[in-house]
Write an enzyme that holds these catalytic residues in place. Structure first.
Site: not given
Length: 475
Positions: A217, A219, A224, A393, A395, A400
């Protein structure tokens, strides 16, 4: 009579097998027992192929799935943060236990020579990623759960082809389930240009080898060895708000420069080895970085090839020490018992616990499971908002002024225990403030759930949510 006894013995054997194999995760056991009760025999066959640990998992976990030589090289080149007093927030001076756990979690160190950018929504993320790809001189490593053969997917493909034809090493990794609708013809021009393309656990082999339940899952983009990207954004037009039903797509990605890129690179190369059985090695993948920033960042990777459940452990530890606020944005909220309890206790203790979840879902069953937790959590003081501008979508977790988390992991059981995921933990005050501003804007684009009104939902809806919750460990 005898055939009835035989059927009962088979059923008891199947149920006992599930209980023995899933004793560490009672929620999983209950979900599979429910399926077995509804679909005897068939349910057990599904369990055998979809739920059991894929071959080599226990052996891989014992050695942590880490290339120790590569890890030693990373540590030798990194500017490490060794003491809580060295962290940006003075609050860490009183959080020695949390600091020690973070240092051990996921085998990636906390590095102090970094520069990060919060990329709000796909338009900004794609622009930055394409600019980075155009600057590549040695290699481009790109991994995405979903790749679409649409305008966005083809735009990225064109840039990757140009670089491959110019002699830059280009590797593209995609997930066999996430990109199940992607025709392999999409990759023909890439391969012809000299790029390498690989699929992570393709559908049929994954099914036969009992790996189908374990998805990549992540991404990740590394250019370089000096520029890195990670977050919630896959490759497709819907992330630009072109989905006909979902409309505007709210997401968060992150751009990194500095030693944290070593962590992203290590994760990509390990995934590439898992998919291809080839472990590319080149010192240029881990160049010495010029220290352009002083931010503290940690890359935390989770997955069945890791020794521990690092993402779950780091988030639980952070939630447990919160004193002022826990702000969470997640498209799917299906917590395990420990995360749910940490949030309840925090809210009961006076911590400002807020969650933003979608109003318009992309997956109805998962959304129903998410809403099944609302009544229970709100009764302890947790507050929920539903994002109403489109689909959310992102996440993101803010605890704090200690920590902000941006990555690929949802606040659900699949991300905690089954998927290959990567989060970046940010400790710089300016970056946490950026995440805070985005969160507050998202609140303005959301509607708060009122407990009294929520409890008046029809019984049919409650039943659907209860059923979805029962099956949620498998979603």
């Amino acid at each position: 009579m005898y055939w009835l006894i035989g059927v009962l013995v088979i059923f008891v054997f199947q149920a006992a097998t599930i209980l023995v194999l899933e004793y560490r995760r009672p929620a999983n056991a209950m979900a599979w027992l429910f399926i077995l009760f509804l679909f005897p025999i068939v349910g057990f066959v599904l369990y055998y192929f979809l739920a059991r640990e894929y071959q080599r998992r226990r052996r891989v976990r014992k050695r942590g799935g880490i290339d120790e030589q590569r890890r030693a090289e990373i540590i030798a080149k990194s500017h490490l943060i060794a003491q809580p007093e060295e962290m940006p927030s003075p609050e860490f001076a009183h959080q020695e236990r949390l600091f020690k756990l973070l240092r051990k979690a996921g085998a990636a160190p906390i590095t102090g020579c970094n520069k990060s950018r919060v990329l709000t929504n796909a338009e900004n993320a794609y622009k930055a990623m394409l600019e980075a790809i155009r600057t590549a001189t040695h290699h481009i490593h790109f991994s995405s759960y979903i790749i679409r053969d649409d305008e966005t997917g083809r735009k990225f493909r064109e840039e990757l082809i140009r670089k491959a034809e110019a002699g830059v090493q280009v590797r593209v990794l995609y997930d066999g389930i996430g990109s199940i609708t992607l025709n392999k013809k999409y990759f023909v021009p890439l391969v012809e240009s000299g790029a390498e393309c690989a699929v992570f656990f393709p559908l049929r082999p994954a099914f036969m080898k009992k790996r189908m339940n374990y998805r990549n899952h992540r991404k990740i983009l590394v250019v370089d060895g000096t520029l890195g990207f990670v977050g919630g954004i896959n490759l497709g037009d819907e992330y630009l708000g072109k989905h006909p039903r979902l409309g505007f797509w709210r997401d968060t990605h992150l751009a990194l420069e500095g030693d944290a890129v070593y962590g992203l690179q290590e994760v990509f190369l390990k995934d590439w080895e898992t998919a291809t059985r080839h472990n590319p090695k080149d010192p240029a993948y881990f160049p010495v970085h010029q220290c352009t920033g002083k931010e503290a960042v940690q890359i935390v990777a989770g997955g069945p090839n890791r020794r521990d459940d690092a993402i779950h452990e780091t988030l639980f530890a952070a939630l447990s020490v919160a004193k002022k606020r826990i702000w969470i944005t997640t498209p799917y909220f299906i917590p395990d018992a420990s995360i749910a309890m940490a949030l309840k206790i925090a809210a009961m203790s006076g911590v400002d616990v807020r969650l933003i979840v979608p109003l318009v879902p992309d997956t109805y069953l998962v959304h129903a499971a998410t809403l099944s937790y609302v009544d229970e959590m709100m009764s302890y003081g947790v507050r929920f908002w539903q994002y109403s501008r489109g689909f959310i979508h992102a996440k993101v977790v803010i605890v704090d002024d200690l920590m902000g988390s941006v990555g690929t992991a949802n606040m659900d059981l699949r991300s905690f225990f089954s998927n290959f995921e990567t989060n970046a933990l940010l400790f710089d005050a300016e970056r946490i403030a950026e995440l805070e501003r985005d969160f507050l804007q998202d609140l303005n684009d959301s509607r708060e759930i009122e407990l009294s009104s929520f409890r008046k939902r029809p019984r049919k809806v409650k039943a659907k949510q209860a059923l979805a919750r029962m099956l949620s460990p498998l979603l």
